[in-house]
Scaffold this motif. Structure first.
Motif, PDB file in Angstrom:
ATOM      1  N   GLY A 168       0.775  -1.226   0.000  1.00  0.00           N
ATOM      2  CA  GLY A 168       0.000   0.000   0.000  1.00  0.00           C
ATOM      3  C   GLY A 168       0.805   1.275   0.000  1.00  0.00           C
ATOM      4  O   GLY A 168       0.230   2.366  -0.116  1.00  0.00           O
ATOM      5  N   GLY A 169       2.113   1.179   0.133  1.00  0.00           N
ATOM      6  CA  GLY A 169       2.943   2.363   0.124  1.00  0.00           C
ATOM      7  C   GLY A 169       3.065   2.958  -1.270  1.00  0.00           C
ATOM      8  O   GLY A 169       2.604   2.390  -2.256  1.00  0.00           O
ATOM      9  N   GLY A 170       3.685   4.128  -1.338  1.00  0.00           N
ATOM     10  CA  GLY A 170       3.871   4.789  -2.612  1.00  0.00           C
ATOM     11  C   GLY A 170       4.211   6.244  -2.424  1.00  0.00           C
ATOM     12  O   GLY A 170       4.509   6.700  -1.321  1.00  0.00           O
ATOM     13  N   LEU A 171       4.164   6.985  -3.518  1.00  0.00           N
ATOM     14  CA  LEU A 171       4.437   8.419  -3.526  1.00  0.00           C
ATOM     15  C   LEU A 171       3.123   9.182  -3.453  1.00  0.00           C
ATOM     16  O   LEU A 171       2.209   8.940  -4.239  1.00  0.00           O
ATOM     17  N   VAL A 172       3.036  10.106  -2.509  1.00  0.00           N
ATOM     18  CA  VAL A 172       1.822  10.895  -2.319  1.00  0.00           C
ATOM     19  C   VAL A 172       2.205  12.332  -1.988  1.00  0.00           C
ATOM     20  O   VAL A 172       3.247  12.580  -1.372  1.00  0.00           O
ATOM     21  N   GLN A 173       1.372  13.276  -2.400  1.00  0.00           N
ATOM     22  CA  GLN A 173       1.619  14.682  -2.098  1.00  0.00           C
ATOM     23  C   GLN A 173       1.221  15.014  -0.667  1.00  0.00           C
ATOM     24  O   GLN A 173       0.378  14.331  -0.077  1.00  0.00           O
ATOM     25  N   PRO A 174       1.821  16.049  -0.077  1.00  0.00           N
ATOM     26  CA  PRO A 174       1.414  16.462   1.266  1.00  0.00           C
ATOM     27  C   PRO A 174      -0.094  16.688   1.350  1.00  0.00           C
ATOM     28  O   PRO A 174      -0.702  17.268   0.446  1.00  0.00           O
ATOM     29  N   GLY A 175      -0.689  16.204   2.442  1.00  0.00           N
ATOM     30  CA  GLY A 175      -2.124  16.278   2.618  1.00  0.00           C
ATOM     31  C   GLY A 175      -2.882  15.091   2.070  1.00  0.00           C
ATOM     32  O   GLY A 175      -4.091  14.965   2.324  1.00  0.00           O
TER      33      GLY A 175
ATOM     34  N   GLY B  90      -3.889  13.145   5.856  1.00  0.00           N
ATOM     35  CA  GLY B  90      -3.155  14.368   6.140  1.00  0.00           C
ATOM     36  C   GLY B  90      -1.658  14.149   6.195  1.00  0.00           C
ATOM     37  O   GLY B  90      -0.979  14.672   7.090  1.00  0.00           O
ATOM     38  N   LEU B  91      -1.129  13.400   5.247  1.00  0.00           N
ATOM     39  CA  LEU B  91       0.288  13.031   5.266  1.00  0.00           C
ATOM     40  C   LEU B  91       1.195  14.245   5.127  1.00  0.00           C
ATOM     41  O   LEU B  91       0.884  15.196   4.403  1.00  0.00           O
ATOM     42  N   LYS B  92       2.312  14.183   5.829  1.00  0.00           N
ATOM     43  CA  LYS B  92       3.305  15.248   5.854  1.00  0.00           C
ATOM     44  C   LYS B  92       4.640  14.707   5.364  1.00  0.00           C
ATOM     45  O   LYS B  92       4.893  13.506   5.448  1.00  0.00           O
ATOM     46  N   PRO B  93       5.523  15.574   4.859  1.00  0.00           N
ATOM     47  CA  PRO B  93       6.835  15.105   4.417  1.00  0.00           C
ATOM     48  C   PRO B  93       7.591  14.331   5.489  1.00  0.00           C
ATOM     49  O   PRO B  93       8.310  13.379   5.159  1.00  0.00           O
ATOM     50  N   GLU B  94       7.434  14.695   6.750  1.00  0.00           N
ATOM     51  CA  GLU B  94       8.119  13.994   7.823  1.00  0.00           C
ATOM     52  C   GLU B  94       7.582  12.592   8.077  1.00  0.00           C
ATOM     53  O   GLU B  94       8.165  11.841   8.864  1.00  0.00           O
ATOM     54  N   ASP B  95       6.478  12.209   7.430  1.00  0.00           N
ATOM     55  CA  ASP B  95       5.981  10.837   7.499  1.00  0.00           C
ATOM     56  C   ASP B  95       6.728   9.906   6.553  1.00  0.00           C
ATOM     57  O   ASP B  95       6.512   8.691   6.593  1.00  0.00           O
ATOM     58  N   THR B  96       7.575  10.440   5.706  1.00  0.00           N
ATOM     59  CA  THR B  96       8.327   9.631   4.751  1.00  0.00           C
ATOM     60  C   THR B  96       9.220   8.641   5.487  1.00  0.00           C
ATOM     61  O   THR B  96      10.032   9.027   6.330  1.00  0.00           O
TER      62      THR B  96
ATOM     63  N   GLN C 175       8.979  -7.107   5.582  1.00  0.00           N
ATOM     64  CA  GLN C 175      10.066  -6.442   4.869  1.00  0.00           C
ATOM     65  C   GLN C 175       9.859  -4.943   4.737  1.00  0.00           C
ATOM     66  O   GLN C 175      10.814  -4.195   4.525  1.00  0.00           O
ATOM     67  N   GLY C 176       8.625  -4.481   4.853  1.00  0.00           N
ATOM     68  CA  GLY C 176       8.333  -3.066   4.818  1.00  0.00           C
ATOM     69  C   GLY C 176       7.790  -2.593   3.482  1.00  0.00           C
ATOM     70  O   GLY C 176       8.001  -3.213   2.442  1.00  0.00           O
ATOM     71  N   THR C 177       7.088  -1.462   3.521  1.00  0.00           N
ATOM     72  CA  THR C 177       6.601  -0.799   2.322  1.00  0.00           C
ATOM     73  C   THR C 177       6.953   0.684   2.430  1.00  0.00           C
ATOM     74  O   THR C 177       6.783   1.303   3.477  1.00  0.00           O
ATOM     75  N   GLN C 178       7.466   1.252   1.355  1.00  0.00           N
ATOM     76  CA  GLN C 178       7.977   2.614   1.370  1.00  0.00           C
ATOM     77  C   GLN C 178       6.852   3.621   1.187  1.00  0.00           C
ATOM     78  O   GLN C 178       6.037   3.509   0.274  1.00  0.00           O
ATOM     79  N   VAL C 179       6.827   4.630   2.056  1.00  0.00           N
ATOM     80  CA  VAL C 179       5.912   5.761   1.944  1.00  0.00           C
ATOM     81  C   VAL C 179       6.746   7.014   1.736  1.00  0.00           C
ATOM     82  O   VAL C 179       7.622   7.321   2.547  1.00  0.00           O
ATOM     83  N   THR C 180       6.482   7.727   0.658  1.00  0.00           N
ATOM     84  CA  THR C 180       7.197   8.958   0.357  1.00  0.00           C
ATOM     85  C   THR C 180       6.188  10.082   0.169  1.00  0.00           C
ATOM     86  O   THR C 180       5.313   9.989  -0.693  1.00  0.00           O
ATOM     87  N   VAL C 181       6.306  11.131   0.973  1.00  0.00           N
ATOM     88  CA  VAL C 181       5.400  12.275   0.915  1.00  0.00           C
ATOM     89  C   VAL C 181       6.199  13.461   0.386  1.00  0.00           C
ATOM     90  O   VAL C 181       7.088  13.976   1.060  1.00  0.00           O
ATOM     91  N   SER C 182       5.875  13.891  -0.820  1.00  0.00           N
ATOM     92  CA  SER C 182       6.650  14.943  -1.472  1.00  0.00           C
ATOM     93  C   SER C 182       5.824  15.599  -2.562  1.00  0.00           C
ATOM     94  O   SER C 182       4.955  14.976  -3.174  1.00  0.00           O
ATOM     95  N   SER C 183       6.118  16.880  -2.817  1.00  0.00           N
ATOM     96  CA  SER C 183       5.482  17.596  -3.912  1.00  0.00           C
ATOM     97  C   SER C 183       6.174  17.327  -5.239  1.00  0.00           C
ATOM     98  O   SER C 183       5.655  17.653  -6.293  1.00  0.00           O
TER      99      SER C 183
END
Length: 123
Positions: A8-15, A85-91, A115-123
């Motif tokens: 379920g992880g992935g790249l998402v924008q802030p908020g 409400g994801l924030k960059p610091e949640d990465t 093993q983990g799933t990567q969450v990246t919060v970035s514009s």
């Protein structure tokens, strides 16, 4: 044979929002507490949230209270972490782990990890 697989992880924008899943294979998840931890490079895992075996008790890190919700569906042998409400610091790399109790202070008390799933919060 015990295995935990996060997804379920992935790249998402802030908020934005993501829902992480922790699926168990070859064992019954309903008898264990499950914790979610996140880890950034060069640092130890930090507790995010946990849920008791019955689902009756949950805990959250102060940094995610009001934004994240943990739940479990024992019929599907799966635990979820709904993140809003994801924030960059949640990465971070998000892991689920099996333990005897719902606690976040010490990650070493959890016996089995995915093993983990990567969450990246970035514009």
């Amino acid at each position: 044979q015990l295995q935990l697989v996060e997804s379920g992880g992935g790249l998402v924008q802030p908020g934005g929002s993501l829902r992480l899943s922790c699926a168990a294979s070859e064992f019954t998840l309903q008898y264990y507490a499950i914790g979610w931890f996140r880890q950034v490079p060069g640092k130890e895992p930090q507790g995010v949230s946990c849920i008791s075996s019955s689902g009756g008790s949950t805990r959250y890190a102060d940094s995610v209270k009001g934004r994240f919700t943990i739940s479990r569906d024992n019929a599907k042998n799966t635990v979820y972490l709904q993140m809003r409400g994801l924030k960059p610091e949640d990465t971070a790399l998000y892991h689920c782990a099996v333990g005897e109790k719902c606690a976040l202070e010490f990650y070493t008390e959890y016996e089995h990890w995915g093993q983990g799933t990567q969450v990246t919060v970035s514009s």
